[in-house]
Design a protein around this motif. Structure first.
Motif, mmCIF file in Angstrom:
data_model
loop_
_atom_site.group_PDB
_atom_site.id
_atom_site.type_symbol
_atom_site.label_atom_id
_atom_site.label_comp_id
_atom_site.label_asym_id
_atom_site.label_seq_id
_atom_site.Cartn_x
_atom_site.Cartn_y
_atom_site.Cartn_z
ATOM 1 N N ALA A 218 0.839 -1.200 0.000
ATOM 2 C CA ALA A 218 0.000 0.000 0.000
ATOM 3 C C ALA A 218 0.866 1.239 0.000
ATOM 4 O O ALA A 218 2.095 1.172 0.152
ATOM 5 C CB ALA A 218 -0.918 -0.013 1.218
ATOM 6 N N GLN A 219 0.214 2.371 -0.200
ATOM 7 C CA GLN A 219 0.855 3.677 -0.077
ATOM 8 C C GLN A 219 0.253 4.402 1.114
ATOM 9 O O GLN A 219 -0.881 4.135 1.513
ATOM 10 C CB GLN A 219 0.641 4.500 -1.354
ATOM 11 N N MET A 220 1.025 5.300 1.695
ATOM 12 C CA MET A 220 0.519 6.108 2.796
ATOM 13 C C MET A 220 -0.157 7.342 2.200
ATOM 14 O O MET A 220 0.502 8.297 1.814
ATOM 15 C CB MET A 220 1.654 6.507 3.738
ATOM 16 N N SER A 221 -1.463 7.300 2.121
ATOM 17 C CA SER A 221 -2.211 8.390 1.506
ATOM 18 C C SER A 221 -2.235 9.622 2.397
ATOM 19 O O SER A 221 -2.181 10.756 1.916
ATOM 20 C CB SER A 221 -3.640 7.930 1.209
ATOM 21 N N THR A 222 -2.311 9.415 3.712
ATOM 22 C CA THR A 222 -2.297 10.517 4.668
ATOM 23 C C THR A 222 -1.355 10.156 5.816
ATOM 24 O O THR A 222 -1.426 9.054 6.357
ATOM 25 C CB THR A 222 -3.705 10.784 5.241
ATOM 26 N N ILE A 223 -0.484 11.094 6.162
ATOM 27 C CA ILE A 223 0.461 10.891 7.261
ATOM 28 C C ILE A 223 0.148 11.917 8.338
ATOM 29 O O ILE A 223 0.053 13.114 8.062
ATOM 30 C CB ILE A 223 1.911 11.063 6.774
ATOM 31 N N ASN A 224 -0.035 11.443 9.566
ATOM 32 C CA ASN A 224 -0.347 12.361 10.663
ATOM 33 C C ASN A 224 0.740 12.227 11.721
ATOM 34 O O ASN A 224 0.833 11.213 12.413
ATOM 35 C CB ASN A 224 -1.724 12.023 11.261
ATOM 36 N N PHE A 225 1.580 13.254 11.833
ATOM 37 C CA PHE A 225 2.709 13.202 12.757
ATOM 38 C C PHE A 225 2.268 13.311 14.220
ATOM 39 O O PHE A 225 2.977 12.881 15.120
ATOM 40 C CB PHE A 225 3.701 14.336 12.440
ATOM 41 N N ASP A 226 1.077 13.864 14.443
ATOM 42 C CA ASP A 226 0.630 14.102 15.808
ATOM 43 C C ASP A 226 -0.293 13.016 16.349
ATOM 44 O O ASP A 226 -0.371 12.820 17.557
ATOM 45 C CB ASP A 226 -0.095 15.461 15.894
#
Length: 301
Positions: A218-226
């Motif tokens: 898969a691909q990381m469509s959304t990355i949330n650092f928090d």
């Protein structure tokens, strides 16, 4: 609220809750919360079938449910369905002929909730002949039949509300009678509902809870650092919200791991499914990021 003078009574429904008080005398009172449920259920089922065109042919009939004062003896509710002044136009062109009463609609809904359909045929007159499992048959208008196929859980809730007083041990049965006032030789519909009918329309509350673990690219469509619960994973088939549980990978991201838009990740996914009342809720958790690589031909820095 009283109906205005131009309103016409088109349907009457009598609900008689019969039973015994604890001292052996005839039932003469019900719990207020139960009566409130009865009225909510009646209003809901009447509105659904009115919107579906069951109570009129050239409408809408703009009908409203009203309650008359109760008479002494048992606990009796008389409910009337009234229509605004355009009802005279509807009936003048034959719109009321063959229109079912609210009592009949409740009976159809109760029957369809309790029994499986063995067979049905569309008739030349536009109605549907329904044969139930016990080989009894009923002729139902096509619009009513179509509405009976919808909103199963909502319909059961309405019926449960209408029959709610049967939950009280003092109440033995509900006698229902109804009549279409403007129908052509319409017979009075009468029947009895008991606790078995009330139990039969209980919505299915069974829950199926399953988990599956699998590996997928898969691909990381959304990355949330928090917030590790608000990542989004994109596979070939779908894009789904996911929770990142791989602490080692999250630590790498915190230290500045570069993630490109088209990077391909090999992920270990735990899929959690909860099925309740015919609906399935699916959630994903990324247990481990096995590896990741740049997509072929990706020259982004």
């Amino acid at each position: 609220m009283a109906a205005e003078h131009q309103d016409t009574i088109v349907d009457t429904l009598t609900l008689r809750f019969a039973g015994r008080e604890e001292d052996g005398s005839d039932l003469h009172e019900l719990r207020a919360s139960h009566v409130a449920d009865v009225l909510h259920g009646l209003t809901g089922i009447a509105e659904d079938f009115d919107d579906a065109g069951v109570f009129h042919r050239d409408g809408p009939g703009a009908t409203e449910i009203l309650v008359r004062p109760a008479e002494r003896g048992s606990f009796l509710l008389e409910v009337v369905r009234v229509a605004s002044d355009n009802w005279a136009t509807i009936t003048a062109v034959g719109g009321a002929a063959g229109v079912p009463s609210l009592a009949t609609v409740i009976w159809w809904a109760t029957r369809s909730a309790r029994a499986e359909v063995k067979d049905f045929d569309k008739l030349d007159n536009g109605n549907v002949k329904v044969v139930w499992q016990d080989d009894t048959a009923q002729e139902i208008p096509a619009k009513a039949w179509a509405e009976l196929q919808k909103r199963d859980r909502r319909r059961k809730k309405q019926l449960r509300q209408i029959m709610r007083p049967l939950e009280d041990s003092r109440v033995a049965e509900l006698d229902v009678s109804g009549l279409v006032q403007n129908g052509d030789d319409a017979p009075t519909e009468t029947y009895v509902l008991r606790r078995a009918d009330y139990d039969a329309v209980r919505p299915d509350e069974s829950v199926e809870d399953t988990q599956d673990v699998f590996t997928i690219e898969a691909q990381m469509s959304t990355i949330n650092f928090d917030d590790p619960t608000k990542w989004k994973v994109k596979t070939k088939e779908r894009t789904r919200n996911a929770e990142l549980e791989d602490k080692d990978f999250l630590a790498q991201v915190a230290r500045g791991l570069a993630i490109r838009k088209n990077d391909i990740f090999e992920l270990r996914i735990r899929e959690h499914k909860v099925k309740k009342n015919g609906r399935t809720k699916t959630s994903w958790s990324v247990v481990r990021v096995i590896n990741h690589r740049r997509a072929a031909g990706d020259n982004d820095s």
